[in-house]
Design a protein around this motif. Structure first.
Motif, PDB file in Angstrom:
ATOM      1  N   ARG A 141     -27.406 -69.708  88.657  1.00 50.56           N
ATOM      2  CA  ARG A 141     -26.679 -68.874  87.689  1.00 50.56           C
ATOM      3  C   ARG A 141     -25.420 -69.593  87.265  1.00 50.56           C
ATOM      4  O   ARG A 141     -24.685 -70.082  88.114  1.00 50.56           O
ATOM      5  CB  ARG A 141     -26.270 -67.538  88.306  1.00 50.56           C
ATOM      6  CG  ARG A 141     -27.367 -66.788  88.970  1.00 50.56           C
ATOM      7  CD  ARG A 141     -28.333 -66.203  87.988  1.00 50.56           C
ATOM      8  NE  ARG A 141     -29.529 -65.744  88.670  1.00 50.56           N
ATOM      9  CZ  ARG A 141     -30.500 -65.078  88.079  1.00 50.56           C
ATOM     10  NH1 ARG A 141     -30.444 -64.857  86.776  1.00 50.56           N
ATOM     11  NH2 ARG A 141     -31.534 -64.695  88.745  1.00 50.56           N
ATOM     12  N   PRO A 142     -25.169 -69.661  85.982  1.00 50.87           N
ATOM     13  CA  PRO A 142     -23.962 -70.343  85.521  1.00 50.87           C
ATOM     14  C   PRO A 142     -22.705 -69.601  85.969  1.00 50.87           C
ATOM     15  O   PRO A 142     -22.707 -68.382  86.070  1.00 50.87           O
ATOM     16  CB  PRO A 142     -24.086 -70.309  83.994  1.00 50.87           C
ATOM     17  CG  PRO A 142     -25.037 -69.204  83.704  1.00 50.87           C
ATOM     18  CD  PRO A 142     -25.952 -69.106  84.890  1.00 50.87           C
ATOM     19  N   LEU A 143     -21.688 -70.320  86.243  1.00 54.53           N
ATOM     20  CA  LEU A 143     -20.423 -69.734  86.684  1.00 54.53           C
ATOM     21  C   LEU A 143     -19.535 -69.435  85.487  1.00 54.53           C
ATOM     22  O   LEU A 143     -19.174 -70.323  84.718  1.00 54.53           O
ATOM     23  CB  LEU A 143     -19.710 -70.699  87.632  1.00 54.53           C
ATOM     24  CG  LEU A 143     -18.492 -70.165  88.352  1.00 54.53           C
ATOM     25  CD1 LEU A 143     -18.897 -69.162  89.417  1.00 54.53           C
ATOM     26  CD2 LEU A 143     -17.707 -71.296  88.971  1.00 54.53           C
ATOM     27  N   ARG A 144     -19.185 -68.160  85.390  1.00 49.52           N
ATOM     28  CA  ARG A 144     -18.416 -67.738  84.233  1.00 49.52           C
ATOM     29  C   ARG A 144     -17.116 -68.517  84.037  1.00 49.52           C
ATOM     30  O   ARG A 144     -16.782 -68.940  82.935  1.00 49.52           O
ATOM     31  CB  ARG A 144     -18.095 -66.247  84.375  1.00 49.52           C
ATOM     32  CG  ARG A 144     -17.075 -65.729  83.397  1.00 49.52           C
ATOM     33  CD  ARG A 144     -17.586 -65.836  81.974  1.00 49.52           C
ATOM     34  NE  ARG A 144     -18.574 -64.837  81.730  1.00 49.52           N
ATOM     35  CZ  ARG A 144     -18.335 -63.700  81.089  1.00 49.52           C
ATOM     36  NH1 ARG A 144     -17.143 -63.461  80.620  1.00 49.52           N
ATOM     37  NH2 ARG A 144     -19.289 -62.830  80.911  1.00 49.52           N
ATOM     38  N   SER A 145     -16.364 -68.708  85.103  1.00 50.55           N
ATOM     39  CA  SER A 145     -15.040 -69.294  84.910  1.00 50.55           C
ATOM     40  C   SER A 145     -15.129 -70.749  84.461  1.00 50.55           C
ATOM     41  O   SER A 145     -14.274 -71.218  83.713  1.00 50.55           O
ATOM     42  CB  SER A 145     -14.207 -69.168  86.178  1.00 50.55           C
ATOM     43  OG  SER A 145     -14.935 -69.653  87.290  1.00 50.55           O
ATOM     44  N   ALA A 146     -16.165 -71.430  84.885  1.00 52.41           N
ATOM     45  CA  ALA A 146     -16.319 -72.816  84.436  1.00 52.41           C
ATOM     46  C   ALA A 146     -16.597 -72.844  82.944  1.00 52.41           C
ATOM     47  O   ALA A 146     -16.019 -73.638  82.190  1.00 52.41           O
ATOM     48  CB  ALA A 146     -17.460 -73.485  85.192  1.00 52.41           C
TER      49      ALA A 146
ATOM     50  N   GLY B 183     -21.481 -57.462  74.808  1.00 51.10           N
ATOM     51  CA  GLY B 183     -21.444 -58.440  75.892  1.00 51.10           C
ATOM     52  C   GLY B 183     -20.045 -58.874  76.286  1.00 51.10           C
ATOM     53  O   GLY B 183     -19.847 -59.940  76.846  1.00 51.10           O
TER      54      GLY B 183
ATOM     55  N   ASP C 183     -32.820 -70.442  91.700  1.00 49.59           N
ATOM     56  CA  ASP C 183     -32.019 -69.236  91.549  1.00 49.59           C
ATOM     57  C   ASP C 183     -30.615 -69.584  91.053  1.00 49.59           C
ATOM     58  O   ASP C 183     -29.608 -69.079  91.548  1.00 49.59           O
ATOM     59  CB  ASP C 183     -31.936 -68.481  92.880  1.00 49.59           C
ATOM     60  CG  ASP C 183     -31.440 -67.066  92.674  1.00 49.59           C
ATOM     61  OD1 ASP C 183     -31.632 -66.528  91.571  1.00 49.59           O
ATOM     62  OD2 ASP C 183     -30.825 -66.515  93.604  1.00 49.59           O
TER      63      ASP C 183
ATOM     64  N   SER D 125     -15.796 -70.537  80.836  1.00 50.76           N
ATOM     65  CA  SER D 125     -14.574 -70.111  80.154  1.00 50.76           C
ATOM     66  C   SER D 125     -13.634 -71.281  79.937  1.00 50.76           C
ATOM     67  O   SER D 125     -13.074 -71.459  78.858  1.00 50.76           O
ATOM     68  CB  SER D 125     -13.839 -69.050  80.978  1.00 50.76           C
ATOM     69  OG  SER D 125     -14.475 -67.815  80.887  1.00 50.76           O
ATOM     70  N   LEU D 126     -13.471 -72.045  80.972  1.00 57.30           N
ATOM     71  CA  LEU D 126     -12.530 -73.159  80.886  1.00 57.30           C
ATOM     72  C   LEU D 126     -12.909 -74.144  79.792  1.00 57.30           C
ATOM     73  O   LEU D 126     -12.090 -74.507  78.960  1.00 57.30           O
ATOM     74  CB  LEU D 126     -12.456 -73.884  82.231  1.00 57.30           C
ATOM     75  CG  LEU D 126     -11.576 -75.133  82.251  1.00 57.30           C
ATOM     76  CD1 LEU D 126     -10.154 -74.795  81.828  1.00 57.30           C
ATOM     77  CD2 LEU D 126     -11.571 -75.768  83.633  1.00 57.30           C
TER      78      LEU D 126
END
Lengths: 366, 366
Positions: free
Chosen positions: A50-55, A93, A48, A57-58
């Motif tokens: 899910r990739p972390l958006r903020s990582a 998106g 389960d 983004s960085l």
DNA sequence: TTATGCCATGGAACCGGTTCCGAATTGGGA
DNA sequence: TCCCAATTCGGAACCGGTTCCATGGCATAA
């Protein structure tokens, strides 16, 4: 104790591959064999993950979010544009970060935080003038900026010719034979640089001049942007007795509603005693049968956001600067006769639970 | 070639301190001497340094953004709530990420992207029912969730009693002597779980029963949420001849406008031939002098967002679940007293307090 | 068989802040 | 003079993805 959060490393270890491979799967790279891809996908599913958006983004250096600066969000015209913007961004998106701006201080604060911290990849400004120095800063940082209902040189924007619109509205009243045409508009200085009301006023003056009419500044009044305020201003005009206007151009439909109210209060018949035209073609003007100048509100938002999407994709916004067209919508508040029926009725059909709309209605959601 | 971006390391090197110290200055830690602090601040100023949001998000593990799920954003009632939410979040330094939801698929899509990728720290849902399984998932991830205009057990929420509201509205009509009271409402199944219209319908039935009136389902009609649709539905009711309703409760002001239009079309006088009451107390109902049930829209947004801010600060939202009060606003569309009347919009109409002027105007912005 | 090249892959370095541990400095008291 | 605690500070490790370079395997060409 096991590590709580499931990261890309967890997946990699579990699937027996390297982190690079997992990342490639995530981003749909074609550098991964089908066998490996499905194994990784299975593992992600199983964990389960899910990739972390903020990582992301960085390391990618972008946020996939767009800031939307909105002037006084509660205004219906602004709202309509915003709806268009949000829908387009959502389809692309992109996150829509909405920033409501009601005064100059708020504008500065939002601009600083948004721009300097790179919270967003691009900025859309709705009905708001961005100060010169901010524009140059935004340019320097290479952040796309799109203006909706506003125009600045060398920037992508979607706008209308408010002067022409004011001219059209006033001409409409003049063409009906009126000579004493009043103007009700917004206060001049809001600190947010919204100039549409003043531009429409300029168009009003142009039309008068073209008709050889000397403007009577006693028939011009400005105030806050609300129907109550407009009613008060109009009321004062009506108290001029025989010098009162026989027609009034209100710089927005909201103000036009106030004009109508004031006329009722003074026992004046519309349009016989006083003709009225507004601006924007909001729903209210259709309901109240108020003549107006139509401008494509939703469309302006859609087009503006589309430009932003193009820019973020590295393309060039096709029509860099786009002027939308205006047209006068004559209705009962200026024309003597009620031409078209205020309500167009739809066909109905019997349903099990009462009546259902057969056609022409909003689409039914499942 | 020098490094282009100015990071915390650049500042540290330039100021002759360690990165930790710079970070501490950024976060206002009191573990830094005044001398060092000012030296670092000067350097940051000189280099025009700005912290990067996404980097901070990654290491801090939060985004300082709140997702706002909005059902059909273009509805005025939803808009009003949204305005309240945005203002409060903005004051708290939180980004408002607005997600417009018009159907079930969109809801799922937005929920996945928002929740799973942790794009936001918390979620506010406006007039939208979050599916059971999503709620449990959100709970498991420990993401604060606040409901506005909706209610679920054990979740912080701000809501109204729609059943009671429908009851009040219907009672109002009954108290005026009406026996044949119709109901115009939204379609039952929108896929978004918005139940307010149906709840108000339940209240309507309750009021009828309490008055000992057998409900007549021929007087009940549902359709899409637009005044045009409501006009069509109402039109059909008026064609029932002597069995037509003498009063109609529309489950929202938008629909009530349609009812009024239909009455005009059929040459029926309001309220003499047919009394009307709406719901929401939108601006339009005040303009058209439509009786309605007032609910605090802006306030609901403000209170909901305040709860979110509390939760994100680790506090407990004070009143966990908050029910806002409703009250009937009787106006010309139901009372016999003649006031500003929509059907006589352009006629001469005298009203006891037909015009409110010179007070309550929008505040001037500097 | 050997050389050439492409494809799939592992993993280190990196994005730019935050945090924590340990060290250096300072001041006060015995 | 010495010791201990408090204060201040440096910097490594870390957050979780992305990217690029090096490597190994395999197929094709010479």
């Amino acid at each position: 104790m096991r590590k709580r959060t499931i990261s890309i490393a967890t997946v990699a270890a579990e699937a027996g591959v390297g982190v690079g491979t997992v990342s490639r799967v995530l981003n749909g790279s074609n550098q991964v064999s089908e066998a490996t891809r499905s194994r990784v996908l299975n593992t992600m599913e199983r964990l389960d993950y899910r990739p972390l958006r903020s990582a992301s983004s960085l390391s990618k250096g972008r946020t996939d979010a767009v800031g939307i600066l909105v002037s006084v969000i509660s205004r219906p015209s602004v709202m309509a544009r915003l709806v268009g913007v949000i829908d387009v961004l959502s389809d692309a998106g992109l996150d829509a970060v909405v920033l409501n701006v009601e005064n100059r201080a708020q504008l500065d604060r939002h601009l600083s935080s948004i721009i300097d911290q790179r919270r967003v990849d691009g900025i859309i400004s709705i009905s708001l003038r961005i100060p010169e120095e901010r524009v140059t800063r935004i340019r320097k940082l290479d952040i796309p900026l799109v203006l909706v209902d506003n125009s600045l040189p060398n920037l992508p924007c979607v706008y209308i010719d408010d002067v022409a619109g004011g001219n059209m509205a006033t001409k409409h009243l003049l063409s009906l034979g009126h000579r004493r045409v009043g103007f009700i508009g917004d206060n001049k200085h809001t600190g947010l640089g919204m100039s549409s009301s003043e531009d429409r006023y300029a168009g009003y003056l142009m039309a008068l001049e073209a008709a050889g009419i000397e403007p009577d500044f006693d028939l011009v009044a400005r105030g806050p942007h609300s129907s109550e305020a407009a009613a008060a201003l109009t009321s004062a005009l009506f108290e001029l007795g025989k010098h009162r206007p026989t027609a009034i151009f209100a710089s927005s439909d909201t103000l036009a509603v106030g004009v109508i109210k004031a006329a009722q209060h003074h026992g004046l018949k519309i349009p016989d005693d006083c003709a009225v035209i507004g601006f924007d073609n909001l729903e209210i003007s259709s309901i109240l049968d108020i003549s107006t100048v139509n401008q494509p509100l939703l469309e302006s938002g859609i087009k503006g956001a589309s430009k932003m999407v193009s820019l973020l994709n590295g393309e060039i916004a096709k029509p860099h600067r786009e002027e939308l067209s205006l047209d006068v919508v004559p209705r009962g508040s200026s024309l003597g006769i009620q031409r078209n029926h205020p309500t167009k009725l739809y066909g109905v059909v019997e349903g099990p639970n009462g009546l259902q709309i057969l056609q022409g209605g909003e689409e039914l959601v499942s």
